[in-house]
Motif scaffolding. Structure first.
Motif, short mmCIF file in Angstrom:
data_model
loop_
_atom_site.label_atom_id
_atom_site.label_comp_id
_atom_site.label_asym_id
_atom_site.label_seq_id
_atom_site.Cartn_x
_atom_site.Cartn_y
_atom_site.Cartn_z
N GLN A 77 -16.59 14.34 -1.41
CA GLN A 77 -16.57 12.99 -1.11
C GLN A 77 -17.80 12.65 -0.60
OE1 GLN A 77 -12.76 12.41 1.01
NE2 GLN A 77 -14.10 11.37 2.65
N ASN A 78 -18.48 13.44 0.17
CA ASN A 78 -19.93 12.67 0.71
C ASN A 78 -20.84 12.54 -0.27
OD1 ASN A 78 -19.53 15.62 0.14
ND2 ASN A 78 -21.52 15.74 1.52
N VAL A 79 -20.88 12.98 -1.52
CA VAL A 79 -21.66 12.75 -2.44
C VAL A 79 -21.28 11.42 -3.56
CG1 VAL A 79 -22.48 15.12 -2.61
CG2 VAL A 79 -21.02 14.16 -4.49
N ILE A 80 -20.09 10.91 -3.28
CA ILE A 80 -19.53 9.95 -3.99
C ILE A 80 -20.14 8.62 -3.49
CG2 ILE A 80 -17.57 8.59 -4.70
CD1 ILE A 80 -17.70 11.26 -5.92
N ARG A 81 -20.77 7.80 -4.36
CA ARG A 81 -21.54 6.55 -4.18
C ARG A 81 -20.32 5.46 -4.54
NH1 ARG A 81 -27.44 6.45 -3.46
NH2 ARG A 81 -26.32 4.19 -3.33
N ALA A 82 -20.69 4.28 -3.53
CA ALA A 82 -19.58 3.36 -3.56
C ALA A 82 -20.22 1.95 -3.77
CB ALA A 82 -18.85 3.36 -2.52
N ALA A 83 -19.60 0.88 -4.41
CA ALA A 83 -20.15 -0.31 -4.57
C ALA A 83 -18.98 -1.24 -4.26
CB ALA A 83 -20.71 -0.61 -5.76
N ILE A 84 -19.10 -2.23 -3.41
CA ILE A 84 -18.03 -3.35 -3.19
C ILE A 84 -18.54 -4.57 -3.84
CG2 ILE A 84 -16.49 -4.60 -1.51
CD1 ILE A 84 -16.81 -2.27 0.27
N ASN A 85 -17.73 -5.24 -4.91
CA ASN A 85 -18.24 -6.48 -5.61
C ASN A 85 -19.45 -6.15 -5.96
OD1 ASN A 85 -15.58 -7.19 -4.62
ND2 ASN A 85 -16.38 -8.22 -3.05
N GLN A 86 -19.91 -5.01 -6.63
CA GLN A 86 -21.13 -4.70 -7.21
C GLN A 86 -22.33 -4.56 -6.17
OE1 GLN A 86 -21.76 -7.41 -10.59
NE2 GLN A 86 -19.76 -6.51 -11.63
N GLU A 87 -22.15 -4.61 -5.06
CA GLU A 87 -23.32 -4.11 -4.16
C GLU A 87 -22.97 -2.71 -3.38
OE1 GLU A 87 -24.20 -6.89 -1.02
OE2 GLU A 87 -23.84 -8.81 -2.36
N ALA A 99 -12.26 -7.19 -0.53
CA ALA A 99 -12.94 -6.50 -1.73
C ALA A 99 -12.46 -6.88 -3.08
CB ALA A 99 -13.22 -5.05 -1.71
N ARG A 100 -12.81 -7.40 -4.10
CA ARG A 100 -12.41 -7.56 -5.29
C ARG A 100 -12.16 -6.48 -6.14
NH1 ARG A 100 -15.42 -11.47 -4.44
NH2 ARG A 100 -17.07 -11.09 -6.11
N GLU A 101 -13.41 -5.74 -6.09
CA GLU A 101 -13.67 -4.56 -7.00
C GLU A 101 -14.27 -3.50 -6.22
OE1 GLU A 101 -15.20 -4.40 -11.32
OE2 GLU A 101 -17.07 -4.16 -9.89
N ILE A 102 -13.84 -2.22 -6.33
CA ILE A 102 -14.65 -1.04 -5.64
C ILE A 102 -15.03 -0.11 -6.70
CG2 ILE A 102 -14.43 0.62 -4.06
CD1 ILE A 102 -12.71 -0.83 -2.19
N ALA A 103 -16.17 0.12 -6.89
CA ALA A 103 -16.56 1.05 -7.79
C ALA A 103 -17.21 2.54 -7.23
CB ALA A 103 -17.83 0.55 -8.84
N LEU A 104 -16.75 3.41 -7.89
CA LEU A 104 -17.03 4.95 -7.53
C LEU A 104 -17.68 5.72 -8.54
CD1 LEU A 104 -13.52 5.63 -5.72
CD2 LEU A 104 -15.68 4.61 -4.35
#
Length: 86
Positions: free
Chosen positions: A53-63, A74-79
């Motif tokens: 999981q330390n290499v997984i990138r995340a974005a909250i509301n496309q940031e 958060a409306r959307e969380i991308a992994l």
């Protein structure tokens, strides 16, 4: 509990077996790191996708955010996996 829309990309999506889903999260899931740890408890496919999981990138509301970022509101969380150059 809060509801959040999750979007998965690249090999994270392939290993989990879906591109997106909406989940009810327990109140103790406060940060991206908490979310990743929680997702790993949802089954073998999540555990495989988030094994490192330390290499997984995340974005909250496309940031883009780091794993310590709070997910409240958060409306959307991308992994997604790390970006590769080329």
């Amino acid at each position: 509990m809060s509801t959040v829309s999750l979007v998965y990309f690249s090999w994270v999506r392939e290993r989990i077996g879906k591109g997106e889903e909406t989940l009810e999260l327990p109140a103790n899931i406060v940060t991206v790191a908490d979310l990743l740890a929680h997702l790993k408890t949802l089954g073998e496919q999540y555990e495989a996708a988030l094994e490192h999981q330390n290499v997984i990138r995340a974005a909250i509301n496309q940031e883009h955010v780091d794993h310590g970022e709070p997910i409240a509101g958060a409306r959307e969380i991308a992994l997604f996996p790390p970006m590769t150059g080329g």
